[in-house]
Enzyme design. Structure first.
Site, mmCIF file in Angstrom:
data_model
loop_
_atom_site.group_PDB
_atom_site.id
_atom_site.type_symbol
_atom_site.label_atom_id
_atom_site.label_comp_id
_atom_site.label_asym_id
_atom_site.label_seq_id
_atom_site.Cartn_x
_atom_site.Cartn_y
_atom_site.Cartn_z
ATOM 1 N N GLY A 254 0.813 -1.207 0.000
ATOM 2 C CA GLY A 254 0.000 0.000 0.000
ATOM 3 C C GLY A 254 0.849 1.260 0.000
ATOM 4 C CB THR A 255 3.901 2.144 1.899
ATOM 5 O OG1 THR A 255 3.299 1.859 3.163
ATOM 6 C CG2 THR A 255 4.836 3.328 2.036
ATOM 7 C CG ASN B 180 -5.324 3.998 8.626
ATOM 8 O OD1 ASN B 180 -5.646 4.986 7.954
ATOM 9 N ND2 ASN B 180 -4.296 3.999 9.438
ATOM 10 C CD GLN C 280 -7.459 -0.472 7.166
ATOM 11 O OE1 GLN C 280 -8.297 -1.268 7.579
ATOM 12 N NE2 GLN C 280 -6.196 -0.542 7.534
ATOM 13 C CG HIS D 254 -0.419 -6.553 4.709
ATOM 14 N ND1 HIS D 254 -0.467 -6.173 6.021
ATOM 15 C CD2 HIS D 254 -0.099 -5.452 4.005
ATOM 16 C CE1 HIS D 254 -0.164 -4.868 6.093
ATOM 17 N NE2 HIS D 254 0.060 -4.425 4.875
ATOM 18 C CB THR E 26 12.618 -9.445 -10.791
ATOM 19 O OG1 THR E 26 13.680 -9.235 -11.725
ATOM 20 C CG2 THR E 26 12.063 -10.848 -10.966
ATOM 21 C CB CYS F 186 2.560 3.708 11.350
ATOM 22 S SG CYS F 186 1.566 2.724 10.249
HETATM 23 C C1 LIG Z 1 -1.911 -0.494 5.864
HETATM 24 C C2 LIG Z 1 -2.239 0.760 5.130
HETATM 25 C C3 LIG Z 1 -1.336 1.336 4.229
HETATM 26 C C4 LIG Z 1 0.057 0.795 4.020
HETATM 27 O O1 LIG Z 1 0.049 -0.424 3.361
HETATM 28 P P1 LIG Z 1 1.362 -1.366 3.451
HETATM 29 O O2 LIG Z 1 1.023 -2.497 2.540
HETATM 30 O O3 LIG Z 1 1.473 -1.776 4.856
HETATM 31 O O4 LIG Z 1 2.497 -0.570 2.956
HETATM 32 C C5 LIG Z 1 -1.726 2.456 3.534
HETATM 33 N N1 LIG Z 1 -2.934 3.007 3.719
HETATM 34 C C6 LIG Z 1 -3.827 2.491 4.581
HETATM 35 C C7 LIG Z 1 -5.159 3.123 4.724
HETATM 36 C C8 LIG Z 1 -3.508 1.358 5.317
HETATM 37 O O5 LIG Z 1 -4.389 0.861 6.174
#
Ligand SMILES: *Cc1c(COP(=O)(O)O)cnc(C)c1O
Length: 389
Positions: A71-72, A151, A179, A201, A237, A324
């Site tokens: 997500g990041t 989140n 989310q 995840h 990759t 975080c």
């Molecule tokens: C968990 C989360 C992220 C980050 O995702 P990662 O896969 O952990 O890098 C970004 N935005 C929201 C809203 C999240 O809940």
């Protein structure tokens, strides 16, 4: 001791079917999808099948899906990639004060590159106002990034109303839907967004893999340089086992969203109602427009961290603020943006339910938490003063 996991907003358990789908790609199917030989070709086929599954789940086209490391990275690619691609058109970005740090911090970094960023405030429920959004738009606005579901407090943003504005004004709209996937319906056509981030995840897939949806025709500059993978937008990759896992996980997570949401809503409401009976407990976030599995509550006169540690000793996993930011003494930026006083923000806990939670899990929390709150309050001088005055 009973173990209860209620921190699905931080991460989820990998579904057994997802793991099964991934394993061959750690064993015999180890080829590089860019290779022309048979080892590469069969892996390339699996890569494209996962892309089709991800696209189907959000009503996109396969060629609009770019796999990332999570997500990041998807959020970073969206904001930096679009801002830099459209730099000649304008230098203004709109976001909200309650975004995940993956959006918030990249927007702050863009300010250092010369962009102007508006961090829209939110109301007491954590919601962005479409009217305030409209007023923030200038001739220079090129990009907006507003999350679909928060989140921390679970508030759902009015993305359809915001996309009506961005479409009218010719602004590119990104949404962080990390989310949302699997918990509420996510359809990029209906939402009217141009980019959307997701992470495996958070919906019972593996860690370290995600995707960015980019509507056909939307310009995104690459942020990493290297090979030609992912149409040169995201070189490197590919994490094939992860991507295959994402494909399987998103297929499972979106197979029955109303069914899963009903299950989570039932558990969440039972949990909230039970915990409110403790007294001096407040629900944070929007009362209705919230994620089905999110219960974020403030317990007056106690520290969220103390609650968390006491719950952990009883085998219950929850979180205070976002994963975080916990560990730092600053209370959650989301709760503060909602106008919550520091003390109340410090006494907040997030329970985030997932598909493996049961009613017994909720009953167990309702059994152990009232005693914990009572004990901590009895030791708190603030609680005693509060009761007197
Ligand atoms: C968990 C989360 C992220 C980050 O995702 P990662 O896969 O952990 O890098 C970004 N935005 C929201 C809203 C999240 O809940």
């Amino acid at each position: 001791m009973r173990k209860v996991y209620m921190d699905n907003g931080a991460t989820t358990q990998v579904d057994e079917q997802v793991l099964e789908a991934m394993l061959p790609f750690y064993r015999e199917l180890f080829g590089n999808p860019s290779s022309l030989h048979s080892f590469g070709r069969e892996v390339k086929k699996a890569l494209e099948e996962a892309r089709e599954k991800a696209a189907l789940a959000i009503n996109a086209r396969p060629e609009e899906i770019y796999f990332t490391s999570g997500g990041t990275e998807a959020d970073n690619l969206a904001v930096q990639g679009v801002a830099r691609a459209l730099k000649k058109k304008g230098n203004h970005i709109i976001t909200s004060a309650v975004e995940h740090h993956a959006v918030l911090d990249v927007c702050k970094a863009m300010e250092e590159e010369g962009f102007k960023v508006t961090f829209l405030p939110v109301d007491e429920y954590g919601m962005v106002s479409p009217e305030a959004f409209r007023e923030a738009v200038t001739e220079e606005t090129i990009l907006a990034s507003i999350m679909l579901a928060n989140n921390e407090v679970g508030t759902l943003q009015p993305i359809e109303e915001i996309s009506a504005i961005t479409r009218e004004k010719g602004i590119v709209l990104h949404t962080d839907a990390v989310q949302a996937i699997g918990n509420i319906p996510v359809d990029v056509g209906q939402l009217g967004v141009d980019l959307l981030s997701l992470a495996a995840h958070k919906f019972n897939g593996p860690k370290g893999v995600g995707a960015l949806y980019v509507r056909r025709g939307t310009q995104v500059n690459k942020v990493t340089y290297g090979g030609g993978q992912e149409k040169k937008v995201r070189p490197g990759t590919e994490n094939i086992p992860g991507i295959v896992g994402l494909g399987k996980a998103i297929e499972l997570a979106t197979a029955d969203v109303p069914g899963k949401a009903a299950h989570l809503t039932f558990l969440r409401d039972k949990l909230i109602q039970g915990l409110m009976k403790i007294g001096d407990v407040k629900l944070n976030g929007h009362p209705e427009k919230r994620l089905p599995g999110n219960a974020n509550l403030s317990f007056a006169f106690v520290e969220g961290e103390s609650l968390l540690l006491s719950l952990d000793m009883k085998g219950v996993a929850a979180s205070s603020g976002s994963a975080c930011t916990s560990g730092s003494l600053e209370p959650s930026h989301v709760l503060l943006a909602m106008g919550m006083p520091h003390e109340t923000a410090h006494g907040s806990l997030r329970f985030s339910l997932g598909k493996y939670n049961t009613e017994e899990d909720v009953d167990y929390v309702l059994e152990v938490l009232p005693e914990i709150v009572e004990r901590l309050r009895s030791m708190s001088p603030v609680a005693r003063r509060g009761k007197q005055g």
